[in-house]
Design a protein around this motif. Sequence first.
Motif, PDB file in Angstrom:
ATOM      1  N   ASN A  20      13.348   1.796 -53.708  1.00 26.07           N
ATOM      2  CA  ASN A  20      13.281   1.021 -52.436  1.00 26.07           C
ATOM      3  C   ASN A  20      13.816   2.032 -51.272  1.00 26.07           C
ATOM      4  OD1 ASN A  20      12.944  -1.348 -50.782  1.00 26.07           O
ATOM      5  ND2 ASN A  20      15.138  -1.152 -50.270  1.00 26.07           N
TER       6      ASN A  20
ATOM      7  N   GLU B 234      13.774   5.500 -51.238  1.00 26.17           N
ATOM      8  CA  GLU B 234      12.432   6.259 -50.719  1.00 26.17           C
ATOM      9  C   GLU B 234      11.502   5.836 -50.052  1.00 26.17           C
ATOM     10  OE1 GLU B 234      13.077   8.946 -54.866  1.00 26.17           O
ATOM     11  OE2 GLU B 234      11.500   7.311 -54.635  1.00 26.17           O
ATOM     12  N   PHE B 235      11.119   4.473 -50.478  1.00 26.75           N
ATOM     13  CA  PHE B 235      10.017   3.723 -49.714  1.00 26.75           C
ATOM     14  C   PHE B 235      10.605   3.466 -48.172  1.00 26.75           C
ATOM     15  CE2 PHE B 235       8.525  -0.521 -48.084  1.00 26.75           C
ATOM     16  CZ  PHE B 235       7.278  -0.178 -48.454  1.00 26.75           C
TER      17      PHE B 235
ATOM     18  N   MET C 263      10.283   6.654 -46.277  1.00 27.38           N
ATOM     19  CA  MET C 263       9.012   7.134 -46.090  1.00 27.38           C
ATOM     20  C   MET C 263       8.371   6.382 -44.609  1.00 27.38           C
ATOM     21  SD  MET C 263       5.987   7.476 -49.175  1.00 27.38           S
ATOM     22  CE  MET C 263       4.392   7.704 -48.568  1.00 27.38           C
ATOM     23  N   LEU C 264       8.747   4.936 -44.723  1.00 29.09           N
ATOM     24  CA  LEU C 264       8.199   4.185 -43.740  1.00 29.09           C
ATOM     25  C   LEU C 264       8.837   4.604 -42.402  1.00 29.09           C
ATOM     26  CD1 LEU C 264       6.563   1.677 -43.448  1.00 29.09           C
ATOM     27  CD2 LEU C 264       8.324   0.097 -44.159  1.00 29.09           C
TER      28      LEU C 264
ATOM     29  N   LYS D 229       6.897   7.348 -41.148  1.00 30.40           N
ATOM     30  CA  LYS D 229       5.941   6.958 -40.449  1.00 30.40           C
ATOM     31  C   LYS D 229       5.729   6.601 -39.446  1.00 30.40           C
ATOM     32  CE  LYS D 229       1.726   5.867 -42.932  1.00 30.40           C
ATOM     33  NZ  LYS D 229       1.126   5.802 -44.541  1.00 30.40           N
ATOM     34  N   THR D 230       6.809   5.401 -39.040  1.00 32.38           N
ATOM     35  CA  THR D 230       6.610   4.590 -37.920  1.00 32.38           C
ATOM     36  C   THR D 230       7.785   5.366 -36.874  1.00 32.38           C
ATOM     37  OG1 THR D 230       8.582   3.358 -38.808  1.00 32.38           O
ATOM     38  CG2 THR D 230       6.065   2.583 -39.113  1.00 32.38           C
TER      39      THR D 230
ATOM     40  N   VAL E 125      14.012  -0.170 -39.770  1.00 36.06           N
ATOM     41  CA  VAL E 125      12.915  -0.433 -40.815  1.00 36.06           C
ATOM     42  C   VAL E 125      13.539  -1.321 -42.021  1.00 36.06           C
ATOM     43  CG1 VAL E 125      11.670   0.634 -42.870  1.00 36.06           C
ATOM     44  CG2 VAL E 125      11.969   1.949 -40.432  1.00 36.06           C
TER      45      VAL E 125
ATOM     46  N   GLU F  35      15.554  -3.808 -41.588  1.00 34.26           N
ATOM     47  CA  GLU F  35      15.456  -5.340 -40.885  1.00 34.26           C
ATOM     48  C   GLU F  35      13.953  -5.837 -40.908  1.00 34.26           C
ATOM     49  OE1 GLU F  35      17.668  -7.303 -37.265  1.00 34.26           O
ATOM     50  OE2 GLU F  35      18.234  -5.213 -37.602  1.00 34.26           O
ATOM     51  N   LEU F  36      13.262  -4.891 -40.362  1.00 36.75           N
ATOM     52  CA  LEU F  36      11.937  -5.393 -40.271  1.00 36.75           C
ATOM     53  C   LEU F  36      11.355  -5.694 -41.351  1.00 36.75           C
ATOM     54  CD1 LEU F  36      10.794  -2.783 -37.436  1.00 36.75           C
ATOM     55  CD2 LEU F  36      10.555  -5.390 -37.129  1.00 36.75           C
ATOM     56  N   SER F  37      11.304  -4.864 -42.355  1.00 34.68           N
ATOM     57  CA  SER F  37      10.493  -5.151 -43.823  1.00 34.68           C
ATOM     58  C   SER F  37      11.217  -6.422 -44.496  1.00 34.68           C
ATOM     59  CB  SER F  37      10.881  -4.017 -44.441  1.00 34.68           C
ATOM     60  OG  SER F  37      12.041  -3.522 -44.792  1.00 34.68           O
TER      61      SER F  37
ATOM     62  N   THR G 106      12.538  -8.970 -42.749  1.00 32.38           N
ATOM     63  CA  THR G 106      12.094 -10.055 -42.009  1.00 32.38           C
ATOM     64  C   THR G 106      10.492 -10.308 -42.649  1.00 32.38           C
ATOM     65  OG1 THR G 106      13.346  -9.330 -40.261  1.00 32.38           O
ATOM     66  CG2 THR G 106      11.778 -11.037 -39.709  1.00 32.38           C
ATOM     67  N   LEU G 107       9.627  -9.429 -42.537  1.00 34.30           N
ATOM     68  CA  LEU G 107       8.224  -9.311 -42.844  1.00 34.30           C
ATOM     69  C   LEU G 107       8.143 -10.080 -44.350  1.00 34.30           C
ATOM     70  CD1 LEU G 107       5.323  -8.470 -42.204  1.00 34.30           C
ATOM     71  CD2 LEU G 107       5.618  -6.236 -43.472  1.00 34.30           C
ATOM     72  N   ILE G 108       8.947  -9.627 -45.279  1.00 33.67           N
ATOM     73  CA  ILE G 108       8.676 -10.031 -46.612  1.00 33.67           C
ATOM     74  C   ILE G 108       8.934 -11.685 -46.592  1.00 33.67           C
ATOM     75  CG2 ILE G 108       9.881 -10.184 -48.824  1.00 33.67           C
ATOM     76  CD1 ILE G 108      10.043  -6.976 -48.335  1.00 33.67           C
TER      77      ILE G 108
ATOM     78  N   PHE H 206      -5.264  -4.025 -48.468  1.00 35.44           N
ATOM     79  CA  PHE H 206      -4.297  -3.827 -49.320  1.00 35.44           C
ATOM     80  C   PHE H 206      -4.575  -4.776 -50.377  1.00 35.44           C
ATOM     81  CE2 PHE H 206      -0.062  -4.855 -50.895  1.00 35.44           C
ATOM     82  CZ  PHE H 206       0.591  -3.590 -51.339  1.00 35.44           C
TER      83      PHE H 206
END
Lengths: 428, 92
Positions: B3, B5-6, B9-10, B13-14, B21, B23-25, B27-29, B47
């Motif tokens: 997680n 590394e993920f 990477m994210l 990218k952003t 990131v 916090e955002l991920s 919330t997204l999940i 996807f």
Amino acid sequence: MNEKLSFQHVSDALAQKMGVSKKVADVFTKAFFDTVVDAFYMGEEVVKVKGLGTFKLVVVESRESVNVSNGERIVIPGYKKVAFVPEDSVVEFLNPEAEVPVEEDKLFVEEPPVVEIPMADKSSVLEETQVVEDEPVEDEVEVLVQVAEPAHVEEPQDAFSGIDMLISTPESMEEVRQQYEEAKAKMEVAVEEARKANAEKVRLEKLLARLEANAVPEMVEKGEEVSVMTEVQEDAGEEVSVVEASVQEDKSEEPDAAEEDKHQEALNRFMNESSRAEEAAVKPKKSHAMAWVLTIVFVLLAAICFFLYQTFLSIEAVETVPKTEKKEQVKKVNKPAKPKKSETSKQVEQEPTENKQEDPEATDKKEEAKPSNPTPTKPATYVLQRGESLTRISQKFYGTKDSVPAIIRVNKFDYPNNLPVGTVVKLP
Amino acid sequence: MTNKEFIEMLSRKTSFETSDVKELSATLIDIMLHNVAEGDSVTIQGFGSFEVREKARRKIYNPTSKNYMVVPPKKTLGYKMSAALKERLNME
């Protein structure tokens, strides 16, 4: 509910919740899923995302199948796919209430030989079984008593009424009648009490037997005892009726005072019989008096037995496990040994070189499969060499092991896994 | 890939901070799971789709205690990759 939500819906909700612009949310959501895919492109095989789960790249191997419409052989090419395993927290989130991991099966009761009762339900189950198993026994007793009662209650009455009709000695008869009435009442009370005492006895003994040995046969014995007891009463009643009947017969022949004496005698006999029956009934009566004391003792014993049983169970469970495992292991060792022998003997009879061939086959496959490059020159037939298998041949001439079924089909081998050296293999 | 590394990477990218990131991920999940739990299916173009799948109750046998147990039915999160992703992954 049951809507198909799109990417847009999710990213809008994200923008709203985090207080960012829709554009940012869009970019982020897109990047989130792209990252997973990109990770696979970068050569990662597993991508773990906290709070969601694990994405895994799985290679599905190519396989051969048959076209359903025309029966042609087709090769379904292998491909890569993304598999997903949700995190435990996700599963917990989706199952808020049903958190019971494992539950005792109700079907478990169907197996009668297993006596093990689940610990928590044990007492309640015991109570249930008591109630259920007591009833039929009590019924038996009642039936027996019912059979017994008419024998000494109704028939004698008829006999006495007959006597009333024939003989005109009301005073003495009334006395006799009263005596009889009393005796009858006593009998009934005694029988009632005997029945109660027996039922109590049976119940207690059953409880004990059940707790101590879990043995069913004993109950049956107790039930028999009960029936024996009532049979004794029945016998008494029958004897009485026989006596009365004989009295009646005598009376019809000579209705005199002598007859009355006889009747008196019969009555005395009857009284004796009834007192005897009473005696039989008094024994259980005493036990009935003791029954309440005994119940308390038995209940205490039962509680002790229960706890001992529980502790022994846990000890036994630990002890018996390795034993049974050993047995199973022994069985397992025995079972495969036999078929192997028979197989090998068959092979020896049919193809003597077979045994030696099999082992190198397996090891050679791994070692030689890699260096042997697929050769395009394909002869029509091929003579099987030592240490070769159909998989190797397929790999050699077709460059893939998917053609093995095809080769088997063309050659119509009976035992494609057991081919003797020198077999001529046709190549499709 | 873990997680950590993920997330790195994210964030690259952003060009967001890693804490943002995370916090955002999260919330997204959370949003996705809530939607899925209500019975909807969430489809991400390119996807795949997420939906709730129900596993039936099943009987298991414990060889040690020799008991049959019942595992109650449960829900789990199912994922199916999209046809587009399958194509992309198997391009070579």
